[in-house]
Design a protein around this motif. Sequence first.
Motif, short mmCIF file in Angstrom:
data_model
loop_
_atom_site.label_atom_id
_atom_site.label_comp_id
_atom_site.label_asym_id
_atom_site.label_seq_id
_atom_site.Cartn_x
_atom_site.Cartn_y
_atom_site.Cartn_z
N THR A 135 49.06 -73.73 15.98
CA THR A 135 50.37 -73.12 15.75
C THR A 135 50.67 -72.04 16.79
OG1 THR A 135 50.28 -73.57 13.39
CG2 THR A 135 51.76 -71.81 14.10
N LEU A 136 49.66 -71.23 17.09
CA LEU A 136 49.86 -70.11 18.02
C LEU A 136 49.74 -70.52 19.49
CD1 LEU A 136 47.85 -67.33 16.16
CD2 LEU A 136 50.34 -67.52 16.37
N GLY A 137 49.05 -71.62 19.74
CA GLY A 137 48.80 -72.00 21.12
C GLY A 137 47.76 -71.09 21.77
N LEU A 138 46.91 -70.50 20.94
CA LEU A 138 45.85 -69.61 21.42
C LEU A 138 44.54 -70.03 20.78
CD1 LEU A 138 47.66 -66.19 20.82
CD2 LEU A 138 47.19 -67.21 23.05
N GLY A 139 43.45 -69.75 21.43
CA GLY A 139 42.15 -69.96 20.81
C GLY A 139 41.99 -69.02 19.64
N ALA A 140 41.33 -69.47 18.59
CA ALA A 140 41.12 -68.63 17.41
C ALA A 140 39.71 -68.85 16.89
CB ALA A 140 42.16 -68.95 16.34
N PHE A 141 39.24 -67.86 16.16
CA PHE A 141 37.87 -67.90 15.64
C PHE A 141 37.87 -67.40 14.21
CE2 PHE A 141 37.95 -67.20 20.13
CZ PHE A 141 37.04 -68.12 20.61
N ALA A 142 36.93 -67.90 13.43
CA ALA A 142 36.75 -67.41 12.06
C ALA A 142 35.85 -66.18 12.11
CB ALA A 142 36.10 -68.48 11.19
N VAL A 143 36.02 -65.31 11.13
CA VAL A 143 35.11 -64.18 11.00
C VAL A 143 33.71 -64.75 10.78
CG1 VAL A 143 34.51 -62.17 9.60
CG2 VAL A 143 36.91 -62.72 10.01
N GLY A 144 32.74 -64.26 11.50
CA GLY A 144 31.38 -64.75 11.36
C GLY A 144 31.03 -65.90 12.28
N ASP A 145 32.00 -66.46 12.98
CA ASP A 145 31.73 -67.53 13.93
C ASP A 145 30.97 -66.93 15.12
OD1 ASP A 145 31.82 -69.48 15.93
OD2 ASP A 145 33.94 -69.94 15.63
N PRO A 146 29.79 -67.45 15.44
CA PRO A 146 29.03 -66.90 16.58
C PRO A 146 29.80 -66.94 17.89
CG PRO A 146 27.68 -68.46 15.33
CD PRO A 146 29.08 -68.53 14.77
N ALA A 147 30.72 -67.89 18.02
CA ALA A 147 31.52 -67.99 19.25
C ALA A 147 32.49 -66.82 19.39
CB ALA A 147 32.28 -69.31 19.27
N LEU A 148 32.80 -66.15 18.28
CA LEU A 148 33.70 -64.99 18.34
C LEU A 148 33.09 -63.89 19.21
CD1 LEU A 148 36.13 -63.28 17.49
CD2 LEU A 148 34.90 -62.72 15.38
N THR A 149 31.82 -63.61 19.02
CA THR A 149 31.16 -62.58 19.82
C THR A 149 31.19 -62.95 21.29
OG1 THR A 149 29.71 -62.10 17.96
CG2 THR A 149 28.99 -61.31 20.10
N ASP A 150 30.97 -64.23 21.60
CA ASP A 150 31.01 -64.69 22.99
C ASP A 150 32.42 -64.55 23.57
OD1 ASP A 150 28.32 -65.31 22.79
OD2 ASP A 150 28.69 -67.44 22.38
N ALA A 151 33.44 -64.88 22.77
CA ALA A 151 34.82 -64.78 23.24
C ALA A 151 35.19 -63.33 23.53
CB ALA A 151 35.77 -65.37 22.21
N ILE A 152 34.78 -62.43 22.66
CA ILE A 152 35.07 -61.01 22.89
C ILE A 152 34.33 -60.52 24.13
CG2 ILE A 152 34.73 -58.68 21.98
CD1 ILE A 152 35.32 -59.88 19.18
N ALA A 153 33.07 -60.92 24.28
CA ALA A 153 32.29 -60.53 25.46
C ALA A 153 32.94 -61.05 26.74
CB ALA A 153 30.86 -61.03 25.33
N ALA A 154 33.46 -62.28 26.70
CA ALA A 154 34.12 -62.85 27.88
C ALA A 154 35.39 -62.07 28.22
CB ALA A 154 34.45 -64.32 27.63
N ARG A 155 36.17 -61.68 27.20
CA ARG A 155 37.39 -60.90 27.44
C ARG A 155 37.03 -59.52 28.01
NH1 ARG A 155 39.81 -65.21 26.92
NH2 ARG A 155 41.54 -65.56 25.52
N LEU A 156 35.97 -58.91 27.49
CA LEU A 156 35.54 -57.61 28.01
C LEU A 156 35.07 -57.72 29.45
CD1 LEU A 156 33.68 -56.22 24.87
CD2 LEU A 156 35.80 -55.31 25.87
N ALA A 157 34.34 -58.76 29.78
CA ALA A 157 33.89 -58.97 31.16
C ALA A 157 35.08 -59.16 32.09
CB ALA A 157 32.93 -60.16 31.24
N ALA A 158 36.07 -59.93 31.64
CA ALA A 158 37.27 -60.14 32.44
C ALA A 158 38.03 -58.83 32.63
CB ALA A 158 38.17 -61.19 31.79
N ALA A 159 38.10 -58.02 31.56
CA ALA A 159 38.77 -56.73 31.65
C ALA A 159 38.05 -55.81 32.64
CB ALA A 159 38.84 -56.07 30.28
#
Length: 198
Positions: A135-159
């Motif tokens: 619906t949003l056209g964005l990647g999304a993650f559930a709370v507790g999904d191990p991939a969430l931590t990786d996605a946040i880490a990737a965004r921080l590295a890009a920042a």
Amino acid sequence: MSMTEDLWHRLAGDVERVDSVAGRALHAVVRDRAAPLRMQVAGRVGTGFRSVRDAVRASAGADGTVEVESVAVDVPDTADPVFDGDVVVYAVPVRLDPASVHPADRSALSHIDARRVVVVVVGGTVEHVDPVAATLGLGAFAVGDPALTDAIAARLAAASRLRDEHLVRMVAGIAATPAARDLIEAALDAANLSRRVS
């Protein structure tokens, strides 16, 4: 950025010895680059975004290199928030129709650069994530999904990389005397050469 923070500080000191104004400007730019990354955890009040913030703060903000702050969305009688963090983690609650997203959430997300946002679906399971993401056209993650931590880490590295690029652009634009400009240009050449090599 291949030059270390110490080398940038040393450059600022060297420049300040030959051009005090350019040196102070360089110190300010280096200080801004060294500041902790800012992560905003946003969502509507009552949707669980504060629990997401606490989880993010416990992981990403634990070492002090990331400042985590809350941003409430759709609060009556208050201005719309400004999403100016380096990374924005946005909490979206599961609704009766898993593919529907509250208009206030849609509006808020439309004001955030997709390269800086991580959407977290709160109150559901992994099965609820795909309809929200579609619906949003964005990647999304559930709370507790191990991939969430990786996605946040990737965004921080890009920042962090974006900050490095911004630092180089700001340093290149500092007005300086010829002697100070020579020091700055040599450092920029070294930074660009090592960035091309790596």
